[in-house]
Design an enzyme around this catalytic site. Structure first.
Site, PDB file in Angstrom:
ATOM      1  N   ASP A  30      27.448   3.416 -35.429  1.00 31.36           N
ATOM      2  CA  ASP A  30      28.555   2.633 -35.624  1.00 31.36           C
ATOM      3  C   ASP A  30      28.674   1.280 -35.001  1.00 31.36           C
ATOM      4  O   ASP A  30      28.283   1.180 -33.833  1.00 31.36           O
ATOM      5  CB  ASP A  30      29.929   3.605 -35.181  1.00 31.36           C
ATOM      6  N   ILE A  31      29.110   0.503 -35.900  1.00 29.87           N
ATOM      7  CA  ILE A  31      29.227  -1.076 -35.264  1.00 29.87           C
ATOM      8  C   ILE A  31      30.327  -1.196 -34.297  1.00 29.87           C
ATOM      9  O   ILE A  31      29.948  -2.223 -33.345  1.00 29.87           O
ATOM     10  CB  ILE A  31      29.624  -2.238 -36.449  1.00 29.87           C
TER      11      ILE A  31
ATOM     12  N   VAL B  87      36.913   3.618 -44.102  1.00 30.11           N
ATOM     13  CA  VAL B  87      35.950   3.442 -44.862  1.00 30.11           C
ATOM     14  C   VAL B  87      35.763   4.775 -46.185  1.00 30.11           C
ATOM     15  O   VAL B  87      35.427   5.767 -45.826  1.00 30.11           O
ATOM     16  CB  VAL B  87      34.548   3.334 -44.524  1.00 30.11           C
TER      17      VAL B  87
ATOM     18  N   HIS C 138      31.719  10.159 -44.600  1.00 27.81           N
ATOM     19  CA  HIS C 138      30.796  10.215 -43.431  1.00 27.81           C
ATOM     20  C   HIS C 138      31.293  11.112 -42.163  1.00 27.81           C
ATOM     21  O   HIS C 138      32.405  11.410 -42.486  1.00 27.81           O
ATOM     22  CB  HIS C 138      30.848   8.778 -42.769  1.00 27.81           C
ATOM     23  N   MET C 139      30.235  11.391 -41.498  1.00 28.72           N
ATOM     24  CA  MET C 139      30.441  12.287 -40.356  1.00 28.72           C
ATOM     25  C   MET C 139      30.380  11.350 -39.106  1.00 28.72           C
ATOM     26  O   MET C 139      29.066  10.809 -39.075  1.00 28.72           O
ATOM     27  CB  MET C 139      29.754  13.308 -40.362  1.00 28.72           C
TER      28      MET C 139
HETATM   29  P1  AMP Z   1      36.861   5.978 -40.438  1.00 26.85           P
HETATM   30  O1  AMP Z   1      37.920   5.637 -39.782  1.00 26.85           O
HETATM   31  O2  AMP Z   1      36.515   7.392 -40.262  1.00 26.85           O
HETATM   32  O3  AMP Z   1      36.682   5.621 -41.994  1.00 26.85           O
HETATM   33  O4  AMP Z   1      35.472   5.341 -39.782  1.00 26.85           O
HETATM   34  C1  AMP Z   1      34.955   4.232 -40.256  1.00 26.85           C
HETATM   35  C2  AMP Z   1      33.821   3.545 -39.303  1.00 26.85           C
HETATM   36  O5  AMP Z   1      33.019   2.623 -39.669  1.00 26.85           O
HETATM   37  C3  AMP Z   1      34.338   2.933 -38.093  1.00 26.85           C
HETATM   38  O6  AMP Z   1      34.090   3.779 -36.590  1.00 26.85           O
HETATM   39  C4  AMP Z   1      33.907   1.583 -37.816  1.00 26.85           C
HETATM   40  O7  AMP Z   1      33.533   1.123 -36.705  1.00 26.85           O
HETATM   41  C5  AMP Z   1      32.619   1.819 -38.750  1.00 26.85           C
HETATM   42  N1  AMP Z   1      32.087   0.613 -39.428  1.00 26.85           N
HETATM   43  C6  AMP Z   1      32.660  -0.199 -40.168  1.00 26.85           C
HETATM   44  N2  AMP Z   1      31.863  -1.061 -40.776  1.00 26.85           N
HETATM   45  C7  AMP Z   1      30.704  -0.570 -40.197  1.00 26.85           C
HETATM   46  C8  AMP Z   1      29.419  -1.297 -40.383  1.00 26.85           C
HETATM   47  N3  AMP Z   1      29.015  -2.291 -41.140  1.00 26.85           N
HETATM   48  N4  AMP Z   1      28.381  -0.737 -39.603  1.00 26.85           N
HETATM   49  C9  AMP Z   1      28.497   0.402 -38.934  1.00 26.85           C
HETATM   50  N5  AMP Z   1      29.633   0.827 -38.780  1.00 26.85           N
HETATM   51  C10 AMP Z   1      30.723   0.492 -39.526  1.00 26.85           C
END
Ligand code: AMP
Length: 126
Positions: free
Chosen positions: A35-36, A106, A110-111
């Site tokens: 995760d970023i 997003v 995803h998990m």
């Molecule tokens: P959610 O709120 O469950 O949809 O989590 C989305 C996750 O995606 C968050 O923890 C973000 O920090 C992560 N995220 C967003 N963009 C990226 C990226 N480019 N690379 C890695 N993680 C990301």
């Protein structure tokens, strides 16, 4: 109502290699990457390569092969990170947010795998 998949979401762009990612593991059907904005010392996202919006969509519409691969990768990531409570690790939490009430940012399934510190109670009181 059918699930509407937005192929401009950030994880779709990662899968198309339009933006980089910090890969932990990749298989035919699944990608795991860091995760970023990590919320714990270990914070890995596991995503299917198929176009699924959220957990229920994936579980209902994905093939057996995709589902088995996804679950195996999630377990192997725990193994790689050394966080399995039954194998000397100190445990972890998996989370999958869905939709508005789940506060899903997003819209590609995803998990989250979070570990490396005490994570507190599962939910704060509303
Ligand atoms: P959610 O709120 O469950 O949809 O989590 C989305 C996750 O995606 C968050 O923890 C973000 O920090 C992560 N995220 C967003 N963009 C990226 C990226 N480019 N690379 C890695 N993680 C990301």
């Amino acid at each position: 109502m059918p699930y509407a998949y937005d192929d401009q979401n950030i994880f779709a762009k990662i899968l198309r290699k339009e933006i980089p990612n910090d890969t932990v593991m990749e298989t035919e059907h699944t990608l795991a990457f860091r995760d970023i904005r990590p919320q714990a010392p270990h914070h890995v996202l596991v995503i299917p390569k198929g176009s699924y919006v959220c957990h229920d969509h994936f579980c209902i519409a994905a093939s057996d092969a995709e589902i088995v691969d996804f679950m195996r990768v999630s377990g192997k990531v725990c193994q790689m990170l050394g966080i399995q409570p039954g194998e000397g690790g100190q445990g972890f939490r998996t989370i999958s947010n869905a939709g508005e009430h789940g506060v899903q940012e997003v819209p590609h399934y995803h998990m989250h795998i979070l570990a490396g510190r005490g994570l507190g109670r599962m939910l704060n009181p509303a």
